[in-house]
Design an enzyme around this catalytic site. Structure first.
Site, short mmCIF file in Angstrom:
data_model
loop_
_atom_site.label_atom_id
_atom_site.label_comp_id
_atom_site.label_asym_id
_atom_site.label_seq_id
_atom_site.Cartn_x
_atom_site.Cartn_y
_atom_site.Cartn_z
N GLY A 38 38.09 18.10 55.98
CA GLY A 38 37.97 18.50 54.59
C GLY A 38 38.79 19.71 54.22
O GLY A 38 39.76 20.07 54.90
N GLY A 181 38.94 36.86 43.28
CA GLY A 181 37.84 36.44 44.15
C GLY A 181 38.28 36.45 45.60
O GLY A 181 39.35 36.97 45.95
N GLU A 202 42.60 39.77 36.67
CA GLU A 202 41.19 39.36 36.79
C GLU A 202 40.48 39.52 35.44
O GLU A 202 40.61 40.54 34.78
CB GLU A 202 40.50 40.21 37.87
N ALA A 319 31.78 27.10 53.81
CA ALA A 319 31.75 26.08 54.85
C ALA A 319 30.43 26.09 55.61
O ALA A 319 29.85 25.04 55.90
CB ALA A 319 32.92 26.31 55.80
N HIS A 443 27.11 51.95 72.91
CA HIS A 443 28.06 52.96 72.46
C HIS A 443 29.34 52.86 73.29
O HIS A 443 29.25 52.71 74.50
CB HIS A 443 27.47 54.35 72.62
C1 LIG Z 1 41.88 28.70 50.76
C2 LIG Z 1 40.41 28.55 51.06
C3 LIG Z 1 39.82 29.36 52.02
C4 LIG Z 1 38.48 29.23 52.32
N1 LIG Z 1 37.96 30.05 53.28
C5 LIG Z 1 36.65 29.93 53.59
C6 LIG Z 1 36.09 30.73 54.61
O1 LIG Z 1 36.78 31.55 55.23
N2 LIG Z 1 34.79 30.57 54.91
C7 LIG Z 1 34.00 29.68 54.23
O2 LIG Z 1 32.82 29.58 54.54
N3 LIG Z 1 34.51 28.88 53.26
C8 LIG Z 1 35.81 28.99 52.93
N4 LIG Z 1 36.33 28.17 51.97
C9 LIG Z 1 35.43 27.20 51.30
C10 LIG Z 1 35.18 25.97 52.18
O3 LIG Z 1 36.40 25.39 52.52
C11 LIG Z 1 34.30 24.97 51.44
O4 LIG Z 1 33.13 25.61 50.99
C12 LIG Z 1 33.92 23.82 52.37
O5 LIG Z 1 35.06 23.16 52.85
C13 LIG Z 1 33.00 22.82 51.67
O6 LIG Z 1 32.69 21.81 52.55
P1 LIG Z 1 32.30 20.34 52.06
O7 LIG Z 1 32.02 19.57 53.29
O8 LIG Z 1 31.25 20.41 51.03
O9 LIG Z 1 33.59 19.78 51.30
P2 LIG Z 1 35.13 19.70 51.67
O10 LIG Z 1 35.50 20.57 52.80
O11 LIG Z 1 35.85 19.89 50.39
O12 LIG Z 1 35.30 18.21 52.19
C14 LIG Z 1 35.13 17.11 51.38
C15 LIG Z 1 35.92 15.96 51.94
O13 LIG Z 1 35.56 14.78 51.24
C16 LIG Z 1 36.72 13.98 51.07
N5 LIG Z 1 36.47 13.08 49.95
C17 LIG Z 1 36.20 13.40 48.68
N6 LIG Z 1 35.96 12.30 47.96
C18 LIG Z 1 36.08 11.26 48.81
C19 LIG Z 1 35.93 9.86 48.66
N7 LIG Z 1 35.56 9.31 47.50
N8 LIG Z 1 36.14 9.07 49.75
C20 LIG Z 1 36.48 9.62 50.94
N9 LIG Z 1 36.62 10.94 51.13
C21 LIG Z 1 36.41 11.74 50.08
C22 LIG Z 1 37.80 15.01 50.79
O14 LIG Z 1 39.08 14.47 51.03
C23 LIG Z 1 37.42 16.11 51.77
O15 LIG Z 1 38.07 15.91 53.01
C24 LIG Z 1 37.69 28.26 51.66
C25 LIG Z 1 38.27 27.41 50.69
C26 LIG Z 1 39.62 27.56 50.41
C27 LIG Z 1 40.21 26.63 49.39
#
Ligand SMILES: Cc1cc2nc3c(=O)[nH]c(=O)nc-3n(C[C@H](O)[C@H](O)[C@H](O)COP(=O)(O)OP(=O)(O)OC[C@H]3O[C@@H](n4cnc5c(N)ncnc54)[C@H](O)[C@@H]3O)c2cc1C
Length: 464
Positions: A38, A181, A202, A319, A443
């Site tokens: 993802g 952010g 911002e 994540a 420490h």
């Molecule tokens: C630049 C950046 C940096 C980040 N850094 C951090 C960090 O350091 N720490 C942190 O905790 N969070 C971070 N995040 C946030 C984190 O990436 C997300 O909160 C997290 O990935 C959400 O997880 P998820 O499983 O809900 O969705 P996602 O990771 O968005 O995964 C969803 C998946 O579903 C797939 N999908 C969607 N619809 C369909 C469909 N209909 N059929 C098949 N597949 C589908 C997508 O392709 C994707 O692969 C960051 C985000 C960004 C953009």
């Protein structure tokens, strides 16, 4: 017939699928992209942290090593190699999910998943071929996409979202970041370290959204010292591109219009849930106005047998929040007691210094009218931090005025992202600030600053 079909293989979906597999369910995980993991593994947490590490090494070598008496002359940046390393890290981790799926007998299926009815999911592969899979339960883990604002169109070249800012072909001379952010500050830091002038615009009067006010103020001061320019309380009204130059227009608080030029613009004003094409209408499942799916305490939507987790539902878009929900929902489905404590979800910003938080902010406690006390300790008083020239920042612990129970903690300083977990564990156990203060800390470690902040909630820190 599957027990569970998970749509989306981000940290929510793949963890749910693995846990369900471990608990004996027959599971499939559908992912529309060629790699699993993802946003987090492919274009989020992992590549951004890879670049933060590389750019930090560059800056350290370039500018900071001489204070240690290490003189390195002629430091050169090989951006292609830096990017290759990042791709390598991402590949290793996304391949790791393939391995886990195999180990726990999860069927990983590549294609776009859409819900046909409560027990059927159609998967459309890139070549257009379709298959319909039968299942007892469906878990929506489709994550989120970058949000946009009127007047700013992502052209994936001069005006990019976070994904584009992970792959600039050269170091921008001037990078305008719209949105102060977490993502804007992390990626802004990467490119500033590599040589860009960075201007952050911002809308709010402070950076870092709803974070604790004192921490946001300190962060702005420190990032400002590093060279990031901030324009707060401004409203971006548009962005246009001519040749290699992008112009961003904005209004200040007094209503005066301004325009600035840059070679690259990063728009990062938050993210929105992604459920496009998922077929929610086929089962009568509605999202709220902002696109989030509502769930009950067992992650079940208003439609029986359909569950949702991660960025697609409300809560911090992180994540580890998605992962915890993935694990919890799999356990609920296996008849166990999966649970997420939303009061103890840490947040970390991997800038230099790092910023980390958990629980209540001082502002939120004031809003609630809750009586609290504050224990603060500066890293300037911490021996380890002094020894490594990392004395910027502080630890701030908020505890209930009467019971001394820890209500929240905010850290800006070295290893903040690791230190916060001591406080998370303490909060999970309902600990008081005194419990932390009475725990022996080695420490010299940064963690002594946490203990000192806990002491400061009581009779006072020693080294303050
Ligand atoms: C630049 C950046 C940096 C980040 N850094 C951090 C960090 O350091 N720490 C942190 O905790 N969070 C971070 N995040 C946030 C984190 O990436 C997300 O909160 C997290 O990935 C959400 O997880 P998820 O499983 O809900 O969705 P996602 O990771 O968005 O995964 C969803 C998946 O579903 C797939 N999908 C969607 N619809 C369909 C469909 N209909 N059929 C098949 N597949 C589908 C997508 O392709 C994707 O692969 C960051 C985000 C960004 C953009």
């Amino acid at each position: 017939m599957y027990d569970l079909i998970v749509i989306g293989s981000g940290p929510g979906g793949y963890i749910a699928a693995v846990r369900a597999g471990q608990l004996g369910m027959k599971v499939a995980c559908i992912e529309k992209y060629q790699t699993y993991g993802g946003t987090c593994l492919n274009v989020g947490c992992i590549p951004s942290k890879a670049l933060l590490e590389s750019s930090d090494k560059f800056e350290q070598t370039h500018e900071l090593l001489s204070i240690h008496g290490v003189n390195v002359s002629d430091v050169k940046l090989d951006l292609n190699k830096m990017m290759e390393r990042k791709y390598g890290v991402v590949k290793q981790l996304t391949d790791g999910i393939k391995y886990l799926f195999k180990k726990y007998k999860v069927d990983g299926i590549t294609g776009f998943g859409s819900i046909v009815d409560k027990t059927h999911v159609k998967v459309t592969a890139d070549d257009g071929s379709e298959q319909v899979l039968e299942t007892k339960k469906i878990l929506i883990a489709t994550g989120s996409k970058p949000a946009s604002i009127p007047g700013v169109v992502i052209d994936k070249d001069r005006i990019v979202d976070s994904t584009g800012a992970l792959t600039f072909p050269e170091v921008p001379k001037h990078l305008i970041v719209i949105g102060a952010g977490v993502i804007g500050l992390e990626l802004g830091s990467v490119w500033r370290r590599l040589g860009s002038k960075v201007t952050v615009l911002e809308y709010m009067p402070k950076i870092l959204g709803n974070s604790d006010g004192e921490i946001a103020k300190e962060a702005k001061k420190l990032f400002g010292k590093q060279g990031i320019e901030f324009q707060l309380d401004v409203k971006v009204t548009g962005a246009s591109v001519k040749g290699k130059t992008a112009t961003v227009t904005y209004e200040d608080k007094a209503g005066a219009s301004h325009a600035i030029e840059a070679d690259r613009v990063l728009l990062c004003v938050g993210r929105k849930p992604y459920t496009a094409g998922l077929g929610l209408e086929n089962i009568g499942l509605e999202t709220d106005k902002r696109g989030f799916i509502h769930i009950d305490k067992n992650f079940e939507t208003s439609i029986k047998g359909i569950y949702a987790i991660g960025d697609a539902i409300a809560g911090p878009m992180l994540a580890h929040k998605a992962e915890d929900e993935g694990m919890a929902v799999a356990e609920v489905l296996a008849g166990k007691h999966g649970h997420v404590n939303y009061g103890v979800i840490p947040g970390v910003i991997y800038t230099h210094p790092e910023v980390a938080n958990v629980g209540a902010t001082e502002e939120s406690l004031k809003d609630q009218g809750r009586a609290y006390k504050v224990g603060k300790f500066s890293f300037m008083g911490n021996g380890r931090a002094k020894a490594v020239f990392a004395g910027d920042g502080f630890v701030k612990i908020l505890a209930d005025k009467e019971t001394d129970r820890i209500l929240g903690a905010h850290i800006i300083g070295p290893a903040a992202g690791d230190l916060i977990h001591e406080i998370c564990v303490a909060m999970e156990f309902g600990a008081s600030a005194q419990d932390l203060a009475l725990t022996c800390h080695a420490h010299p470690t940064y963690s002594e600053a946490v203990r000192e902040a806990a002491l400061a909630c009581g009779d006072g820190a020693i080294h303050a």
